[in-house]
Every structure is written in C-alpha cells, then in structure tokens.
Enzyme design. Structure first.
Site, PDB file in Angstrom:
ATOM      1  N   ASP A 128      24.944  -0.235 -51.413  1.00 46.22           N
ATOM      2  CA  ASP A 128      24.952  -0.622 -52.823  1.00 46.22           C
ATOM      3  C   ASP A 128      23.542  -0.539 -53.413  1.00 46.22           C
ATOM      4  O   ASP A 128      22.756  -1.471 -53.276  1.00 46.22           O
ATOM      5  CB  ASP A 128      25.492  -2.048 -52.922  1.00 46.22           C
ATOM      6  N   GLU A 159      20.935  -3.261 -62.572  1.00 43.73           N
ATOM      7  CA  GLU A 159      22.386  -3.442 -62.563  1.00 43.73           C
ATOM      8  C   GLU A 159      22.783  -4.748 -61.905  1.00 43.73           C
ATOM      9  O   GLU A 159      23.748  -5.401 -62.327  1.00 43.73           O
ATOM     10  CB  GLU A 159      23.045  -2.263 -61.829  1.00 43.73           C
ATOM     11  N   GLU A 160      22.029  -5.151 -60.882  1.00 43.60           N
ATOM     12  CA  GLU A 160      22.391  -6.343 -60.130  1.00 43.60           C
ATOM     13  C   GLU A 160      22.090  -7.638 -60.880  1.00 43.60           C
ATOM     14  O   GLU A 160      22.533  -8.708 -60.458  1.00 43.60           O
ATOM     15  CB  GLU A 160      21.650  -6.354 -58.783  1.00 43.60           C
TER      16      GLU A 160
END
Length: 397
Positions: A128, A159-160
C-alpha cells in the site's frame, strides 16, 4: 598432485569471481526476464525510500528522476512545502487515460526485504501502495513503446491522511483536462473494485469541572459524560443506514483519552471516532448522531460543562466502474482517492496485494502478484481505453 586438499580453496576462489545478479530469477516468471528485473528494482527502490505522509519529498524527487530517464515529461506540483505530486506523460499533456496511485505510507517505516526462497517481498509500502505504483509504471511504459500516446501517470502525496495531494491536483489551475478514464491503484487482491464505503469522522470533546475524587459532587466528570456519549453511539450500531451492496455502517472508537489522575474528577475528555458509511449521506448520519446526543449535551450544559461535536469532512458510499471482462470483482471497506478527483470520467480501482496486511508490520506480497499486476494494468488500460487506437496500429499485448 592431489587436488582434494585444494577443493575448498578452489570453491572459495570461484565464488569470489561469481557475478551475483539481483533480483534472483524464480523458476517461472510471468514477464520477460529483463522486464521482471526492472519491475523488482523499481519496486525495491520505492520501498527503500521512507515516505510517511507529510515526508514524501525524497521519494517524489527520485520518482521524477526515474520517469525522466524513461523519456517521459515530468511535472512536480507542490502541495505544501517540500511535498510534491508527480505528473508524467509521453508528449501531449492532455491524455485520455490517467493512471494514478499514492506514494505516501502510514508510519512507522519498515525496511525492504526479499525472500529468495518464497519470493515474498515485504516492507512499508510494499503493498500500500508502492505495490501498485511500480506495476503501473511498467505497464504504461510497455504501451508507450507501442506508440500509444494517450496515457498519463499521476502519483500523489497525502492519501493516507485525508487525500490532500489528490484534492490539490483536482483543484490545480494547471491541471490537465480531458480524462475520460482514470485507473486508481490500491491493494485489491488483484480484483476490480465495484465500490467502497464512505467515510465520516468526528470528535467528541467534553469540558467538565475538576474536583477531588473524594467529593465528586463538587465537580463535573468529563469522563462520565464521554462514557455515556460513547454508550449512546454504540447503541446506534445496526441502526444507521445500510445497503445490500456494502452491508452495515460501522462505528469505530479509535482514540479515547481523559483526565489527569485517578484521584481527580476529570476536567476534560476526548474521543476520536470513525464511521464507514454503507448507505445514506454524511448529512443524514450527522443529523442522527446529533439528535442521539442531544439530551446528554443538554444535561452537561445544565451542570456547567460542555459537549462539543467536531465534524470532519466526509463522503457517502462510492460506486466505481468494474465492467471489464476477465476480472473478478469485489467491494471494499477502506477509503481511497477516488472521490477526491473531481470530474466526469469512468473510474477503475485495482491493485496487487491484500488490504489485510496493509498498515501492519507484516505488509508483504508475492513477486508473482507484482508481475501479474503489470499484465492486469496493461489489460485494464487497453480494454477500458479506446480500443480503436490499438486496432489502428495492429498492436498486440
């Protein structure tokens, strides 16, 4: 002269002159040897560079340099100081297809490893989502070599931690236009995702009145108020909007803290809460939660305290295109950058590796999964894209 006493020395001498190649070749490979080796080297380098959210500078710079070495034009979009999205394209900036993933990871950093016996590859970001980034690049480069000039690459930060990279790209005044198809990379176990749950976050912040624990009636316990509020929210489980496609809306009490000592009536308390929305809208769920906590809020205010609900930005369930033959399909419960990229385009979500090991200390996937992802991204791009462009050039995959 007997050679037997010299065999150990001879073996050491030969070993010293043996050229060690990396990565070692497995018995069977889905890709030509050179392409497989390039995939593994690229993936390894990406994973070896720590890129925890908000610290993506080095990986973005290295990736930009790598893409330029492959004769792609590269632009860096500054999202915040020393944080850059990476946009790459062959020649024309406005492409029909955009292939994208994220280059940030969750903490902490775990070093790269490659098991030469099992061909398992691990490390932070190995799944990921650098496990998608590397195959995406190899897939696009192979198509570019066949003169297909209508694919762009975008790798974003953040994004995280809420998607600030993709949102910045979506709002960029210089953003390329005309994408009809966007292919997102996330760990989907090699399946096409038909949609994912929505997200809504909130914080409960309680202010009470401190007092000696021997005389609790002289204070207002923020912890007591918070426990009551959390109990009320727990009672909403199974009663919030649901759907046949995504199941139940779930509530997670992710962070709870309050008070300073066991002999002090707690003056402050806080809880961070995350919901995964299977149906309805964020506004509907906000309204339900606000109403459910109404009596508790009124009661604590009458005692001279406060109960505040701090809402975070959210979105409802996200339906995604998955009408490509030959792929298994699924739905997922995690969030992605799919809703953060605004525009009228078809959206696909695919990637190697499983979400079940992402964000863990055993994040890993098999080499074969990476190789299969190159083939699958290539097939997805071609099938979802304008097939006539390939037919005109008599291209074969």
């Amino acid at each position: 002269m007997h050679l037997l006493p010299f065999l150990p020395l001879l073996s050491l001498t030969l070993a010293a002159h043996t050229v060690q190649t990396w990565p070692p070749q497995p018995p069977t490979s889905l890709l030509p040897a050179a392409e497989s080796a390039e995939l593994l080297r690229l993936h390894r380098k990406l994973v070896e560079i720590p890129s925890i959210s908000s610290s993506e500078y080095e990986v973005a710079q290295w990736l930009a340099s790598y893409l330029r070495s492959k004769a792609l034009k590269v632009e860096l979009q500054e999202v915040s100081p020393k944080r850059y999205n990476v946009l790459a394209y062959p020649s024309k900036r406005d492409t029909n297809i955009l292939v994208t993933s994220h280059i940030d990871t969750v903490p902490p950093y775990w070093p790269y490893y490659y098991n030469e016996t099992t061909h398992v590859i691990g490390g932070r970001g190995s799944v990921d989502a650098k496990g998608s980034v590397a195959p995406q690049i190899l897939a696009v480069l192979a198509l570019e070599e066949k003169m297909f000039n209508d694919i762009g690459l975008l790798f974003v930060v953040g994004e995280e931690t809420g998607g600030d990279g993709m949102r910045a790209f979506s709002e960029w005044e210089k953003r390329p236009t005309g994408y009809d198809i966007v292919i997102f990379g996330e760990p989907t176990a090699g399946k096409l995702v038909c949609g994912h749950k929505g997200i809504l976050g909130l914080g409960l912040r309680v202010k009470g009145k401190a007092a000696h624990s021997g005389y609790p009636w002289l204070g207002v316990s923020a912890n007591d108020v918070l426990v009551e509020a959390l109990g009320t929210l727990a009672g909403l489980r199974g009663k919030l909007p649901r759907s046949e496609k995504y199941g139940e809306t779930t509530i997670n009490f992710g962070r709870i803290e309050g008070g300073v000592a066991s002999n002090v009536v707690a003056e402050t308390a806080y809880a961070g809460i995350g919901l995964r929305l299977a149906g309805g809208t964020p506004d509907e769920v906000r309204s339900t939660i606000t109403d459910a906590l109404g009596d508790i809020k009124k009661s604590v205010e009458e005692q001279g305290g406060e109960l505040d609900i701090e809402w975070r930005e959210g979105y409802g369930p996200v339906d995604i295109d998955c009408d490509i033959e030959g792929f298994e399909t699924t739905t997922v419960n995690y969030g992605t950058d799919v809703p953060n990229l605004k525009g009228d385009h078809r959206r696909f979500l695919y990637g190697p590796g499983t979400i079940f090991v992402a964000h863990s200390d055993h994040e890993a996937l098999k080499r074969r999964e990476l190789e299969q992802a190159v083939l699958d991204f290539r097939r997805l791009i071609v099938t979802a894209g304008r097939m006539d462009k390939f037919r005109e050039k008599n291209l074969e995959l």
